[in-house]
Design a protein around this motif. Sequence first.
Motif, PDB file in Angstrom:
ATOM      1  N   ALA A 195       0.812  -1.215   0.000  1.00  0.00           N
ATOM      2  CA  ALA A 195       0.000   0.000   0.000  1.00  0.00           C
ATOM      3  C   ALA A 195       0.846   1.267   0.000  1.00  0.00           C
ATOM      4  O   ALA A 195       0.382   2.325  -0.454  1.00  0.00           O
ATOM      5  CB  ALA A 195      -0.935   0.005   1.207  1.00  0.00           C
ATOM      6  N   MET A 196       2.087   1.185   0.498  1.00  0.00           N
ATOM      7  CA  MET A 196       2.960   2.360   0.490  1.00  0.00           C
ATOM      8  C   MET A 196       3.239   2.813  -0.937  1.00  0.00           C
ATOM      9  O   MET A 196       3.283   4.012  -1.229  1.00  0.00           O
ATOM     10  CB  MET A 196       4.276   2.041   1.215  1.00  0.00           C
ATOM     11  CG  MET A 196       5.231   3.226   1.320  1.00  0.00           C
ATOM     12  SD  MET A 196       4.505   4.647   2.161  1.00  0.00           S
ATOM     13  CE  MET A 196       4.233   3.954   3.794  1.00  0.00           C
ATOM     14  N   ALA A 197       3.408   1.853  -1.838  1.00  0.00           N
ATOM     15  CA  ALA A 197       3.607   2.194  -3.243  1.00  0.00           C
ATOM     16  C   ALA A 197       2.393   2.931  -3.793  1.00  0.00           C
ATOM     17  O   ALA A 197       2.523   3.914  -4.528  1.00  0.00           O
ATOM     18  CB  ALA A 197       3.865   0.925  -4.058  1.00  0.00           C
ATOM     19  N   GLY A 198       1.197   2.473  -3.412  1.00  0.00           N
ATOM     20  CA  GLY A 198      -0.022   3.126  -3.878  1.00  0.00           C
ATOM     21  C   GLY A 198      -0.157   4.542  -3.355  1.00  0.00           C
ATOM     22  O   GLY A 198      -0.542   5.459  -4.083  1.00  0.00           O
ATOM     23  N   ILE A 199       0.180   4.742  -2.086  1.00  0.00           N
ATOM     24  CA  ILE A 199       0.064   6.075  -1.470  1.00  0.00           C
ATOM     25  C   ILE A 199       1.011   7.059  -2.140  1.00  0.00           C
ATOM     26  O   ILE A 199       0.605   8.149  -2.576  1.00  0.00           O
ATOM     27  CB  ILE A 199       0.357   5.987   0.048  1.00  0.00           C
ATOM     28  CG1 ILE A 199      -0.743   5.209   0.766  1.00  0.00           C
ATOM     29  CG2 ILE A 199       0.499   7.380   0.656  1.00  0.00           C
ATOM     30  CD1 ILE A 199      -0.374   4.793   2.178  1.00  0.00           C
ATOM     31  N   ILE A 200       2.284   6.692  -2.215  1.00  0.00           N
ATOM     32  CA  ILE A 200       3.288   7.633  -2.722  1.00  0.00           C
ATOM     33  C   ILE A 200       3.187   7.786  -4.239  1.00  0.00           C
ATOM     34  O   ILE A 200       3.306   8.894  -4.773  1.00  0.00           O
ATOM     35  CB  ILE A 200       4.697   7.190  -2.297  1.00  0.00           C
ATOM     36  CG1 ILE A 200       4.786   7.070  -0.768  1.00  0.00           C
ATOM     37  CG2 ILE A 200       5.744   8.170  -2.811  1.00  0.00           C
ATOM     38  CD1 ILE A 200       4.498   8.362  -0.010  1.00  0.00           C
ATOM     39  N   GLY A 201       2.940   6.688  -4.953  1.00  0.00           N
ATOM     40  CA  GLY A 201       2.786   6.789  -6.403  1.00  0.00           C
ATOM     41  C   GLY A 201       1.591   7.632  -6.800  1.00  0.00           C
ATOM     42  O   GLY A 201       1.642   8.409  -7.756  1.00  0.00           O
ATOM     43  N   SER A 202       0.498   7.522  -6.041  1.00  0.00           N
ATOM     44  CA  SER A 202      -0.681   8.345  -6.319  1.00  0.00           C
ATOM     45  C   SER A 202      -0.385   9.817  -6.072  1.00  0.00           C
ATOM     46  O   SER A 202      -0.897  10.694  -6.786  1.00  0.00           O
ATOM     47  CB  SER A 202      -1.852   7.895  -5.437  1.00  0.00           C
ATOM     48  OG  SER A 202      -2.234   6.577  -5.746  1.00  0.00           O
ATOM     49  N   MET A 203       0.457  10.112  -5.086  1.00  0.00           N
ATOM     50  CA  MET A 203       0.821  11.498  -4.810  1.00  0.00           C
ATOM     51  C   MET A 203       1.705  12.061  -5.919  1.00  0.00           C
ATOM     52  O   MET A 203       1.639  13.250  -6.232  1.00  0.00           O
ATOM     53  CB  MET A 203       1.489  11.608  -3.449  1.00  0.00           C
ATOM     54  CG  MET A 203       0.547  11.254  -2.311  1.00  0.00           C
ATOM     55  SD  MET A 203       1.180  11.678  -0.683  1.00  0.00           S
ATOM     56  CE  MET A 203       0.957  13.453  -0.702  1.00  0.00           C
ATOM     57  N   GLN A 204       2.520  11.209  -6.525  1.00  0.00           N
ATOM     58  CA  GLN A 204       3.276  11.661  -7.692  1.00  0.00           C
ATOM     59  C   GLN A 204       2.333  12.047  -8.834  1.00  0.00           C
ATOM     60  O   GLN A 204       2.547  13.050  -9.522  1.00  0.00           O
ATOM     61  CB  GLN A 204       4.231  10.563  -8.165  1.00  0.00           C
ATOM     62  CG  GLN A 204       5.431  10.344  -7.250  1.00  0.00           C
ATOM     63  CD  GLN A 204       6.394   9.336  -7.830  1.00  0.00           C
ATOM     64  OE1 GLN A 204       6.144   8.128  -7.789  1.00  0.00           O
ATOM     65  NE2 GLN A 204       7.492   9.808  -8.374  1.00  0.00           N
ATOM     66  N   ALA A 205       1.285  11.242  -9.028  1.00  0.00           N
ATOM     67  CA  ALA A 205       0.293  11.571 -10.049  1.00  0.00           C
ATOM     68  C   ALA A 205      -0.392  12.898  -9.723  1.00  0.00           C
ATOM     69  O   ALA A 205      -0.640  13.717 -10.615  1.00  0.00           O
ATOM     70  CB  ALA A 205      -0.743  10.453 -10.156  1.00  0.00           C
ATOM     71  N   LEU A 206      -0.690  13.122  -8.444  1.00  0.00           N
ATOM     72  CA  LEU A 206      -1.317  14.375  -8.033  1.00  0.00           C
ATOM     73  C   LEU A 206      -0.413  15.561  -8.316  1.00  0.00           C
ATOM     74  O   LEU A 206      -0.877  16.612  -8.783  1.00  0.00           O
ATOM     75  CB  LEU A 206      -1.666  14.307  -6.546  1.00  0.00           C
ATOM     76  CG  LEU A 206      -2.325  15.555  -5.933  1.00  0.00           C
ATOM     77  CD1 LEU A 206      -3.627  15.897  -6.640  1.00  0.00           C
ATOM     78  CD2 LEU A 206      -2.569  15.331  -4.443  1.00  0.00           C
TER      79      LEU A 206
END
Length: 268
Positions: A195-206
């Motif tokens: 889930a850490m990958a999902g959190i940080i990767g989604s923030m990169q998209a943001l």
Amino acid sequence: MILSDEQLARYSRHITLKEIGVKGQKKLLAAKVLIIGAGGLGAPAAMYLAAAGVGTIGIADCDDVELSNLQRQIIHTTEDVGKSKAESAAETIKALNPDVTVKAFHGYVNSSNIAELIADYDFIIDGADNFPTKFLINDACVLGDKPFCHAGILRFEGQLMTYVPDEGPCYRCIFEAPPPKDAVPSCREAGVIGAMAGIIGSMQALEAVKYITDQGELLTGAMLIFDGLKMEWRKVKLPKSVPSCPICGESPTITKLYDEEQPSCSLL
């Protein structure tokens, strides 16, 4: 550009936002984002950028999908094991949003090809998990005047920052050179919660969406650090500039791209 009825429906939640609206959605549809690494960080970043309607998404990765990737690299499925990650990611993006043009590059990103790779893109996502590639992405973006979002994850922790030319420090300003080989464990060695990958990767998209639509505050001049075990965010203020930086400082010593070392192909 006139949005079709289908596009108005697909992006209706964006269009409702006063910060995005039709104007912002058109900017997204016209934008080009390159994601280097179709792994833990690149996977959620790619999926959210595709869902957002970013018109052209580039995916660069030299690896093939392995079973161990599926714990966090959500753009790939069990049926994709053995496929090129770049091609697997491209297939998922196309199925998610036919508005998106996907350009897949299956191969090593190195000093001989990265300048050409990033040339046509508006924003770069650093999804690499090795220091040589991270420093190469930084150097290419600084020399090529390209904005990019750096991120890294390990165990239950993540961090990210964004570089925009002339608006804040670059990656080398903060971490001048890669650490000695094997000084920092990789995700393969130390592990990472998916889930850490999902959190940080989604923030990169943001960060990419905010840059493209010119909304909000980017992480220029700040490093955002997340501790998933404690559920604590920490925003560390960075210097506006570092005169001694070897690539963007007052007397740069790095004036052309080079490979710190040949990295392994693994990209998170």
